[in-house]
Design an enzyme around this catalytic site. Sequence first.
Site, mmCIF file in Angstrom:
data_model
loop_
_atom_site.group_PDB
_atom_site.id
_atom_site.type_symbol
_atom_site.label_atom_id
_atom_site.label_comp_id
_atom_site.label_asym_id
_atom_site.label_seq_id
_atom_site.Cartn_x
_atom_site.Cartn_y
_atom_site.Cartn_z
ATOM 1 N N ASP A 33 0.846 -1.200 0.000
ATOM 2 C CA ASP A 33 0.000 0.000 0.000
ATOM 3 C C ASP A 33 0.875 1.241 0.000
ATOM 4 O O ASP A 33 1.717 1.417 0.890
ATOM 5 C CB ASP A 33 -0.886 0.010 1.260
ATOM 6 C CG ASP A 33 -1.986 -1.029 1.187
ATOM 7 O OD1 ASP A 33 -2.810 -0.943 0.262
ATOM 8 O OD2 ASP A 33 -2.024 -1.924 2.052
ATOM 9 N N HIS B 133 -0.414 -1.264 -4.669
ATOM 10 C CA HIS B 133 -1.689 -0.542 -4.609
ATOM 11 C C HIS B 133 -1.376 0.926 -4.364
ATOM 12 O O HIS B 133 -1.031 1.316 -3.245
ATOM 13 C CB HIS B 133 -2.537 -1.150 -3.479
ATOM 14 C CG HIS B 133 -3.846 -0.469 -3.254
ATOM 15 N ND1 HIS B 133 -4.618 -0.690 -2.129
ATOM 16 C CD2 HIS B 133 -4.547 0.421 -4.009
ATOM 17 C CE1 HIS B 133 -5.723 0.049 -2.196
ATOM 18 N NE2 HIS B 133 -5.697 0.734 -3.325
ATOM 19 N N GLY C 231 -6.987 3.928 3.412
ATOM 20 C CA GLY C 231 -6.334 4.852 4.332
ATOM 21 C C GLY C 231 -5.674 4.139 5.492
ATOM 22 O O GLY C 231 -4.616 4.514 5.941
ATOM 23 N N GLY D 47 -7.085 -2.765 9.240
ATOM 24 C CA GLY D 47 -7.797 -3.102 10.461
ATOM 25 C C GLY D 47 -9.221 -2.593 10.536
ATOM 26 O O GLY D 47 -9.818 -2.569 11.605
ATOM 27 N N ASP E 141 -10.066 -6.019 -1.240
ATOM 28 C CA ASP E 141 -9.111 -5.450 -0.283
ATOM 29 C C ASP E 141 -9.809 -4.676 0.822
ATOM 30 O O ASP E 141 -10.487 -3.685 0.563
ATOM 31 C CB ASP E 141 -8.163 -4.519 -1.059
ATOM 32 C CG ASP E 141 -7.060 -3.927 -0.194
ATOM 33 O OD1 ASP E 141 -6.781 -4.472 0.882
ATOM 34 O OD2 ASP E 141 -6.470 -2.920 -0.635
ATOM 35 N N GLY E 142 -9.618 -5.133 2.060
ATOM 36 C CA GLY E 142 -10.104 -4.393 3.218
ATOM 37 C C GLY E 142 -10.995 -5.227 4.122
ATOM 38 O O GLY E 142 -12.057 -5.673 3.697
ATOM 39 N N GLY F 100 -4.752 -8.076 5.498
ATOM 40 C CA GLY F 100 -3.669 -7.499 6.284
ATOM 41 C C GLY F 100 -3.685 -8.002 7.712
ATOM 42 O O GLY F 100 -3.061 -9.014 8.046
HETATM 43 C C1 DX5 Z 1 -6.454 -0.029 3.127
HETATM 44 C C2 DX5 Z 1 -5.443 -0.866 2.394
HETATM 45 C C3 DX5 Z 1 -5.548 -2.333 2.618
HETATM 46 C C4 DX5 Z 1 -5.325 -2.756 4.039
HETATM 47 C C5 DX5 Z 1 -5.778 -4.160 4.238
HETATM 48 O O1 DX5 Z 1 -6.191 1.298 2.831
HETATM 49 O O2 DX5 Z 1 -5.598 -0.646 0.998
HETATM 50 O O3 DX5 Z 1 -4.658 -3.024 1.751
HETATM 51 O O4 DX5 Z 1 -3.978 -2.656 4.425
HETATM 52 O O5 DX5 Z 1 -5.670 -4.463 5.596
HETATM 53 P P1 DX5 Z 1 -6.839 -5.154 6.437
HETATM 54 O O6 DX5 Z 1 -6.965 -6.546 5.895
HETATM 55 O O7 DX5 Z 1 -6.315 -5.112 7.819
HETATM 56 O O8 DX5 Z 1 -8.088 -4.350 6.216
HETATM 57 ZN ZN ZN Z 2 -4.474 -1.982 -0.293
#
Ligand code: DX5
Ligand code: ZN
Length: 209
Positions: A32, A63, A139, A142, A172-173, A192
Amino acid sequence: MKKISASFLNSKNIPLDLTKLNDTDVDFIHVDIMDGKFVKNKTMPFSEMKNIYKYTNKRLIVHLIVENPSKYIPLYAELNTECIVFHVESSEDIIKNLELIKSFSIKCGLAINPDTKINELIPYLPYLDEILVMSVYPGEGGQEFIKESENRIKELKELIRSYNLNILIDVDGGVNDKVLDKVVEADILTSGCYIINSNDFQEKITSLR
Ligand code: DX5
Ligand code: ZN
């Protein structure tokens, strides 16, 4: 079987966690990049981020959560990068930036925020290798998976099918084992905290496939 992409955004020890991920069968490392403009947060500069090659032997999905992808694309194209994804909501000419990514012989993708209409992707579909459906507002890691994402993923799958294209859907997310019934159509799951905050990375990765 789904591919799994691990995000280290919330890692407290990136070298250690990336080294541990090398010993798993995770498919990609999700990187990210935030510029403090497209979103409030800012990640470390490229001069530091590029050092991840020392710790991971996995291919990267980058990303770009940034206003100006063209500033970042040539830098991240130099790493062990499978695919560079930027936002359909970003400021610059989308097709030019997709072509810029392809000029490095790297796969390209667009990310789409939770409140942007899926139809906005239509003009770009012929160029895309993947679409990153944000199931949280980008952003930070978690956050909780936004339930409405389920319908958006279905709508996108149908759209891709109707154009007879082969575009991977990456979600993602907030992805964890509790949301698997909402991401059935996804090809890649990015996760994540669910992985990084556990003491058995491989078990969590296996539980998502
Ligand atoms: C959010 C990011 C995600 C995030 C995913 O801005 O684009 O890639 O790090 O993490 P989790 O799985 O913890 O939501
Ligand atoms: Zn991401």
